[in-house]
Write a protein that holds these residues in place. Structure first.
Motif, PDB file in Angstrom:
ATOM      1  N   ILE A 120      11.846 -13.897  36.636  1.00 58.33           N
ATOM      2  CA  ILE A 120      10.680 -13.306  35.970  1.00 58.33           C
ATOM      3  C   ILE A 120       9.462 -13.371  36.891  1.00 58.33           C
ATOM      4  O   ILE A 120       8.673 -12.412  36.974  1.00 58.33           O
ATOM      5  CB  ILE A 120      10.413 -14.035  34.644  1.00 58.33           C
ATOM      6  CG1 ILE A 120      11.567 -13.778  33.666  1.00 58.33           C
ATOM      7  CG2 ILE A 120       9.095 -13.582  34.029  1.00 58.33           C
ATOM      8  CD1 ILE A 120      11.467 -14.573  32.382  1.00 58.33           C
ATOM      9  N   ALA A 121       9.304 -14.504  37.575  1.00 56.74           N
ATOM     10  CA  ALA A 121       8.157 -14.646  38.484  1.00 56.74           C
ATOM     11  C   ALA A 121       8.228 -13.629  39.621  1.00 56.74           C
ATOM     12  O   ALA A 121       7.222 -12.979  39.951  1.00 56.74           O
ATOM     13  CB  ALA A 121       8.113 -16.068  39.038  1.00 56.74           C
ATOM     14  N   LEU A 122       9.391 -13.462  40.210  1.00 54.98           N
ATOM     15  CA  LEU A 122       9.533 -12.494  41.303  1.00 54.98           C
ATOM     16  C   LEU A 122       9.348 -11.063  40.813  1.00 54.98           C
ATOM     17  O   LEU A 122       8.719 -10.242  41.488  1.00 54.98           O
ATOM     18  CB  LEU A 122      10.912 -12.658  41.954  1.00 54.98           C
ATOM     19  CG  LEU A 122      11.152 -13.958  42.731  1.00 54.98           C
ATOM     20  CD1 LEU A 122      12.605 -14.050  43.175  1.00 54.98           C
ATOM     21  CD2 LEU A 122      10.233 -14.035  43.939  1.00 54.98           C
ATOM     22  N   ALA A 123       9.886 -10.771  39.631  1.00 56.44           N
ATOM     23  CA  ALA A 123       9.756  -9.407  39.102  1.00 56.44           C
ATOM     24  C   ALA A 123       8.298  -9.075  38.803  1.00 56.44           C
ATOM     25  O   ALA A 123       7.832  -7.968  39.095  1.00 56.44           O
ATOM     26  CB  ALA A 123      10.605  -9.258  37.843  1.00 56.44           C
ATOM     27  N   SER A 124       7.561 -10.020  38.218  1.00 57.20           N
ATOM     28  CA  SER A 124       6.152  -9.763  37.911  1.00 57.20           C
ATOM     29  C   SER A 124       5.309  -9.683  39.180  1.00 57.20           C
ATOM     30  O   SER A 124       4.304  -8.969  39.218  1.00 57.20           O
ATOM     31  CB  SER A 124       5.608 -10.866  37.002  1.00 57.20           C
ATOM     32  OG  SER A 124       5.695 -12.143  37.643  1.00 57.20           O
ATOM     33  N   LEU A 125       5.734 -10.369  40.223  1.00 52.22           N
ATOM     34  CA  LEU A 125       4.967 -10.363  41.462  1.00 52.22           C
ATOM     35  C   LEU A 125       5.215  -9.104  42.278  1.00 52.22           C
ATOM     36  O   LEU A 125       4.282  -8.538  42.864  1.00 52.22           O
ATOM     37  CB  LEU A 125       5.324 -11.604  42.290  1.00 52.22           C
ATOM     38  CG  LEU A 125       4.532 -11.832  43.586  1.00 52.22           C
ATOM     39  CD1 LEU A 125       3.069 -12.064  43.282  1.00 52.22           C
ATOM     40  CD2 LEU A 125       5.113 -13.016  44.353  1.00 52.22           C
ATOM     41  N   TYR A 126       6.475  -8.648  42.306  1.00 54.59           N
ATOM     42  CA  TYR A 126       6.830  -7.502  43.148  1.00 54.59           C
ATOM     43  C   TYR A 126       6.976  -6.200  42.364  1.00 54.59           C
ATOM     44  O   TYR A 126       7.373  -5.183  42.949  1.00 54.59           O
ATOM     45  CB  TYR A 126       8.129  -7.788  43.896  1.00 54.59           C
ATOM     46  CG  TYR A 126       7.976  -8.812  44.991  1.00 54.59           C
ATOM     47  CD1 TYR A 126       7.545  -8.439  46.258  1.00 54.59           C
ATOM     48  CD2 TYR A 126       8.241 -10.161  44.765  1.00 54.59           C
ATOM     49  CE1 TYR A 126       7.396  -9.370  47.267  1.00 54.59           C
ATOM     50  CE2 TYR A 126       8.082 -11.109  45.765  1.00 54.59           C
ATOM     51  CZ  TYR A 126       7.668 -10.709  47.010  1.00 54.59           C
ATOM     52  OH  TYR A 126       7.511 -11.648  48.013  1.00 54.59           O
ATOM     53  N   ALA A 127       6.662  -6.214  41.083  1.00 57.86           N
ATOM     54  CA  ALA A 127       6.674  -4.976  40.302  1.00 57.86           C
ATOM     55  C   ALA A 127       5.600  -4.026  40.829  1.00 57.86           C
ATOM     56  O   ALA A 127       4.651  -4.458  41.495  1.00 57.86           O
ATOM     57  CB  ALA A 127       6.443  -5.291  38.831  1.00 57.86           C
ATOM     58  N   PRO A 128       5.725  -2.729  40.555  1.00 55.56           N
ATOM     59  CA  PRO A 128       4.726  -1.771  41.066  1.00 55.56           C
ATOM     60  C   PRO A 128       3.292  -2.107  40.669  1.00 55.56           C
ATOM     61  O   PRO A 128       2.353  -1.758  41.381  1.00 55.56           O
ATOM     62  CB  PRO A 128       5.184  -0.439  40.453  1.00 55.56           C
ATOM     63  CG  PRO A 128       6.652  -0.602  40.257  1.00 55.56           C
ATOM     64  CD  PRO A 128       6.854  -2.046  39.902  1.00 55.56           C
ATOM     65  N   ASN A 129       3.114  -2.789  39.518  1.00 52.51           N
ATOM     66  CA  ASN A 129       1.773  -3.194  39.110  1.00 52.51           C
ATOM     67  C   ASN A 129       1.502  -4.671  39.371  1.00 52.51           C
ATOM     68  O   ASN A 129       0.521  -5.219  38.875  1.00 52.51           O
ATOM     69  CB  ASN A 129       1.561  -2.888  37.624  1.00 52.51           C
ATOM     70  CG  ASN A 129       2.588  -3.590  36.738  1.00 52.51           C
ATOM     71  OD1 ASN A 129       3.581  -4.105  37.238  1.00 52.51           O
ATOM     72  ND2 ASN A 129       2.348  -3.592  35.441  1.00 52.51           N
ATOM     73  N   LYS A 138       1.327   1.023  47.926  1.00 46.98           N
ATOM     74  CA  LYS A 138       0.390   1.822  48.709  1.00 46.98           C
ATOM     75  C   LYS A 138       0.992   2.235  50.051  1.00 46.98           C
ATOM     76  O   LYS A 138       0.595   3.252  50.630  1.00 46.98           O
ATOM     77  CB  LYS A 138      -0.896   1.035  48.937  1.00 46.98           C
ATOM     78  CG  LYS A 138      -1.670   0.737  47.663  1.00 46.98           C
ATOM     79  CD  LYS A 138      -2.915  -0.097  47.967  1.00 46.98           C
ATOM     80  CE  LYS A 138      -3.691  -0.414  46.691  1.00 46.98           C
ATOM     81  NZ  LYS A 138      -4.895  -1.245  46.961  1.00 46.98           N
ATOM     82  N   LEU A 139       1.940   1.420  50.524  1.00 54.97           N
ATOM     83  CA  LEU A 139       2.614   1.739  51.784  1.00 54.97           C
ATOM     84  C   LEU A 139       3.893   2.541  51.572  1.00 54.97           C
ATOM     85  O   LEU A 139       4.635   2.804  52.522  1.00 54.97           O
ATOM     86  CB  LEU A 139       2.955   0.433  52.530  1.00 54.97           C
ATOM     87  CG  LEU A 139       1.767  -0.474  52.866  1.00 54.97           C
ATOM     88  CD1 LEU A 139       2.263  -1.773  53.492  1.00 54.97           C
ATOM     89  CD2 LEU A 139       0.789   0.231  53.796  1.00 54.97           C
ATOM     90  N   GLY A 140       4.154   2.872  50.317  1.00 58.79           N
ATOM     91  CA  GLY A 140       5.353   3.638  50.007  1.00 58.79           C
ATOM     92  C   GLY A 140       6.605   2.793  49.918  1.00 58.79           C
ATOM     93  O   GLY A 140       7.719   3.321  50.014  1.00 58.79           O
ATOM     94  N   ILE A 141       6.460   1.487  49.732  1.00 60.79           N
ATOM     95  CA  ILE A 141       7.597   0.568  49.660  1.00 60.79           C
ATOM     96  C   ILE A 141       7.756   0.107  48.223  1.00 60.79           C
ATOM     97  O   ILE A 141       6.807  -0.418  47.616  1.00 60.79           O
ATOM     98  CB  ILE A 141       7.394  -0.647  50.585  1.00 60.79           C
ATOM     99  CG1 ILE A 141       7.215  -0.182  52.031  1.00 60.79           C
ATOM    100  CG2 ILE A 141       8.570  -1.605  50.471  1.00 60.79           C
ATOM    101  CD1 ILE A 141       6.882  -1.301  52.984  1.00 60.79           C
TER     102      ILE A 141
END
Length: 284
Positions: A120-129, A138-141
Motif C-alpha cells: 500500500i505504501a509503495l502504491a500510494s507513493l508511486y501512483a500517478p497522483n 511528468k517525464l512520461g514514466i
C-alpha cells in the motif's frame, strides 16, 4: 610393495559435543516434515494431470506471461538489489557519519514490515497522483500498475538480503590489505576488482539468490502496485490464487510445481557458481 591403503572417509566426524545421532535424526525429521513432505504432496497433486496436462498449463499464454514476469523481473530486481546492497553495506561499514545507526536499522525495515503495508505504501507513493509517481508522470514514466512497479517492490523487499549477506564480510576485510595493494602500485579500480571483490563474490551471490527467491514468491507487497493486468503485470503467485478461487486445484498445483522446478534449477546453478568462486579465489 603394495600401495598404501587410503584412509576411509568417515561419515561421522569426531566432535567433543555428544549427540550426533540424535541431532542428525532431529534435523532430517524436521526437514522431511516441514520442507520435503509439503513439496512432495504438491508434486503428487500436480502429477494427477499427467505430463501432458502440466505442459498444457505451462504453455497457456496467460500462465507463460505470468511466469515470465515473475522470474524475469525477480532476476533483474535481485541483480539491482545486489549492486546497491553492496554499496549500502560498504558505506555502512567503512564510513562514519551522523545517523549511521539509524540508516543501518532502516535497512532491516522490509523484514519487519507486513507485506500488505509495504504494498500500500509503495502504491500510494508511486501512483500517478503520488509524491514520486507524479514527478515520474511528468517525464512520461508510469511506475505503478506496470512491470516497473513490480520491479520497485521486489528491489524493496530484496535489498536487506543483499546488504546483510555482504556486510559481515566487508567488516572482516583488513584495510591493511588495501593499503598494501596501493603500496605495490595498484590503482583504485585494480584494488577493488582484485583485492576487495573476490572474497565478497560468494556473499554477493548468496544475497542475489535470497533476493531472487523472495521476489519470485512475493505476493502481498506486489499486488497493490502491480495492477494485476493479464499478459502485462500479472505475477504467477496471483495466478495461483485465482486458480484456487476458481476451484481449479490441479491447475494451481501445476503452476506451483513449475515455479518450484524453475526455482530449484536456478538456485542450483547459483550454488554451483558459489562453489566455483570459492575454489577459484580460495575463500570460504
Amino acid at each position: 610393495m603394495p600401495p598404501p591403503l587410503r584412509p576411509r572417509r568417515r561419515f561421522r566426524q569426531p566432535s567433543v559435543i555428544p549427540g550426533f545421532g540424535l541431532t542428525l535424526g532431529y534435523t532430517l525429521t524436521c526437514l522431511g516434515l516441514i520442507v520435503l513432505l509439503p513439496l512432495a504432496a504438491l508434486v503428487v497433486r500436480a502429477s494427477g494431470l499427467g505430463l501432458s496436462g502440466i505442459w498444457e498449463v505451462a504453455t497457456d499464454p496467460r500462465v507463460a506471461s505470468a511466469l515470465r514476469v515473475s522470474f524475469g523481473v525477480s532476476a533483474l530486481a535481485a541483480l539491482t538489489a545486489s549492486v546497491f546492497g553492496f554499496l549500502v553495506a560498504w558505506v555502512l561499514t567503512r564510513y562514519e557519519f551522523p545517523g549511521r545507526r539509524i540508516v543501518d536499522a532502516v535497512v532491516d525495515l522490509p523484514f519487519a514490515l507486513p507485506t500488505a503495508v509495504a504494498g500500500i505504501a509503495l502504491a500510494s507513493l508511486y501512483a500517478p497522483n503520488g509524491l514520486v509517481g507524479a514527478q515520474l508522470a511528468k517525464l512520461g514514466i508510469e511506475a505503478a500498475y506496470t512491470p516497473l512497479g513490480i520491479f520497485i517492490a521486489m528491489v524493496f523487499i530484496g535489498l536487506p538480503f543483499a546488504v546483510r549477506t555482504v556486510q559481515p564480510l566487508i567488516v572482516e576485510i583488513d584495510r591493511e590489505i588495501e593499503e598494501a595493494s596501493a603500496t605495490l602500485g595498484a590503482g583504485r579500480i585494480q584494488t577493488l576488482t582484485r583485492v576487495v571483490l573476490p572474497p565478497l563474490i560468494p556473499a554477493v551471490l548468496t544475497g542475489f539468490a535470497l533476493a531472487f527467491a523472495r521476489g519470485v514468491g512475493e505476493y502481498g507487497s506486489i499486488i497493490f502496485i502491480a495492477g494485476n493486468l493479464p499478459y502485462v503485470s500479472e505475477i504467477a503467485p496471483l495466478l495461483i490464487v485465482i486458480k484456487l478461487s476458481e476451484f481449479d486445484y490441479g491447475g494451481a498445483c501445476a503452476i506451483a510445481t513449475i515455479m518450484l522446478g524453475i526455482s530449484f534449477v536456478t538456485l542450483l546453478v547459483i550454488n554451483l557458481i558459489q562453489a566455483w568462486s570459492r575454489r577459484r579465489f580460495g575463500y570460504v
